[in-house]
Design an enzyme around this catalytic site. Structure first.
Site, PDB file in Angstrom:
ATOM      1  N   LYS A 113       0.889  -1.282  -0.143  1.00  0.00           N
ATOM      2  CA  LYS A 113       0.233   0.008  -0.024  1.00  0.00           C
ATOM      3  C   LYS A 113       0.731   1.302   0.063  1.00  0.00           C
ATOM      4  CE  LYS A 113      -4.181  -1.780   1.954  1.00  0.00           C
ATOM      5  NZ  LYS A 113      -4.774  -2.459   2.983  1.00  0.00           N
ATOM      6  N   LYS A 195      -5.305 -11.330 -10.099  1.00  0.00           N
ATOM      7  CA  LYS A 195      -6.352 -11.512  -9.361  1.00  0.00           C
ATOM      8  C   LYS A 195      -7.542 -10.761  -9.604  1.00  0.00           C
ATOM      9  CE  LYS A 195      -7.353 -11.230  -4.374  1.00  0.00           C
ATOM     10  NZ  LYS A 195      -6.884 -10.671  -2.934  1.00  0.00           N
ATOM     11  N   LYS A 198     -11.912  -5.740  -7.092  1.00  0.00           N
ATOM     12  CA  LYS A 198     -13.119  -4.908  -7.367  1.00  0.00           C
ATOM     13  C   LYS A 198     -12.546  -3.387  -7.729  1.00  0.00           C
ATOM     14  CE  LYS A 198     -13.728  -3.054  -2.824  1.00  0.00           C
ATOM     15  NZ  LYS A 198     -14.194  -1.735  -3.148  1.00  0.00           N
TER      16      LYS A 198
END
Ligand code: TRP
Length: 333
Positions: A113, A195, A198
């Site tokens: 992140k 992967k 969303k």
């Protein structure tokens, strides 16, 4: 027989995908019968990503409606909102004081992140400590997780052990994690080496639980397979990632082993194979959606369910935090 405690949480980040169903929620459904389950909507965790804050209230109602639509029953388990039980925060501070900055810096998710954002808020770094607090507050025996959370669970155990050693007393249960049965990640439809996420900009890569039925058909019809001739339907992540991903999806939602499915599809064309997949996915999703719209319209009912969950979770959390404070000489008055 006393049931073991299970804790699990999901962030209210909106737009749930079939990956969330397979990876998290279908497991909650099964576990509610066997364990004393605390299922938490982790709204405090979602504050670490400012994009999710705007729609927080809607996202919470959306996710709760989906949880209920899947058949996770508030009579059988405790479904509650993280921020409603203030004890999470009390324990969080305490645990922070036994956590080293170096440990948090080593968390893989944090490292990833950090690369994505220009400004890193402290919440992002301390996020795993809040997870520890969630887990330890309910004396959890088991925590169902995916592979990406193993490191956070190891951290939880380390912090719990460290504190137990420091006070020479087993203040905390050491939780065990249960890895989801399906080992394989759900991959993108058009790029099965990546992967399914969303936040992917190409929505044709993703099956959302609230997608309209026709678009699901289209997305699966367009999903990448391969050009084997004659067509061969078997699991091979390296050479047949598209077919393997679709096999994994049906295997998970139907609870049938991949081996068995391979036998079934021996003489299938890719077109017939996809037709089968489409039918199964649509059957699942229609079922969820019918119930979803019933619940989602009834915010009053949803709030009542969260309030009941709050009472159940609070009772547990309050007792445990009192014990922890007693053992550690906090709040001595
Ligand atoms: N961080 C988890 C996720 O994003 C959600 C979560 C919060 C969680 N607290 C937890 C999972 C405690 C397991 C146990 O998926």
């Amino acid at each position: 027989m006393i049931k073991k405690n299970v804790f699990s949480a999901i962030q209210p980040t909106g737009n749930l995908t079939i990956g969330h169903y397979i990876g998290v929620l279908s497991n909650w459904f099964k576990m509610q019968y066997k364990y004393n389950c605390f299922f938490c909507i982790a709204d405090l965790h979602s504050l670490t990503n400012l994009n999710y804050i705007k729609d927080l209230k809607n996202n919470i109602f959306d996710i709760l409606s989906i949880i209920l639509s899947i058949g996770i029953d508030p009579q059988k388990c405790t479904i509650f909102l993280q921020s409603s039980v203030s004890e999470h925060m009390k324990l969080y501070w305490f645990l922070n004081c036994y956590t080293y900055i170096g440990e948090l810096n080593r968390m893989i998710q944090f490292k990833e992140k950090k690369k994505m954002y220009k400004k890193i808020n402290c919440g992002l770094m301390n996020y795993p400590v809040l997870m520890c607090s969630d887990i330890l507050l309910y004396k959890s025996d088991y925590v169902p997780i995916g592979y990406d959370q193993i490191q956070h669970l190891e951290l939880t155990k380390n912090i719990a052990k460290r504190i137990n050693n420091f006070y020479s007393f087993d203040i905390f249960n050491l939780p065990k994690y249960i890895l989801h049965k399906n080992k394989f990640k759900i991959m993108s439809l058009l790029d099965p080496f990546k992967k399914m996420s969303k936040s992917d900009l190409n929505i044709n890569n993703i099956i959302f639980l609230l997608d309209n039925i026709n678009s699901i058909k289209e997305k699966i019809n367009n999903a990448v397979t391969d050009s084997d001739n004659p067509p061969r339907i078997f699991f091979d992540l390296k050479n047949k990632p598209g077919i393997s991903n679709l096999l994994n999806i049906v295997s998970s939602i139907k609870n049938i082993s991949i081996k068995e499915l391979q036998k079934k599809f021996i003489n299938f064309t890719y077109k017939d194979f996809k037709k089968f997949i489409i039918n199964e996915i649509i059957f699942l999703i229609k079922n969820i959606q019918n119930k979803y719209f019933f619940f989602r319209k009834r915010e009053f009912l949803l709030k009542k369910i969260l309030l009941n969950g709050y009472f159940k979770a609070k009772k547990y959390a309050k007792k445990n935090i009192n014990d922890i404070y007693n053992y550690t000489n906090l709040n001595i008055i």
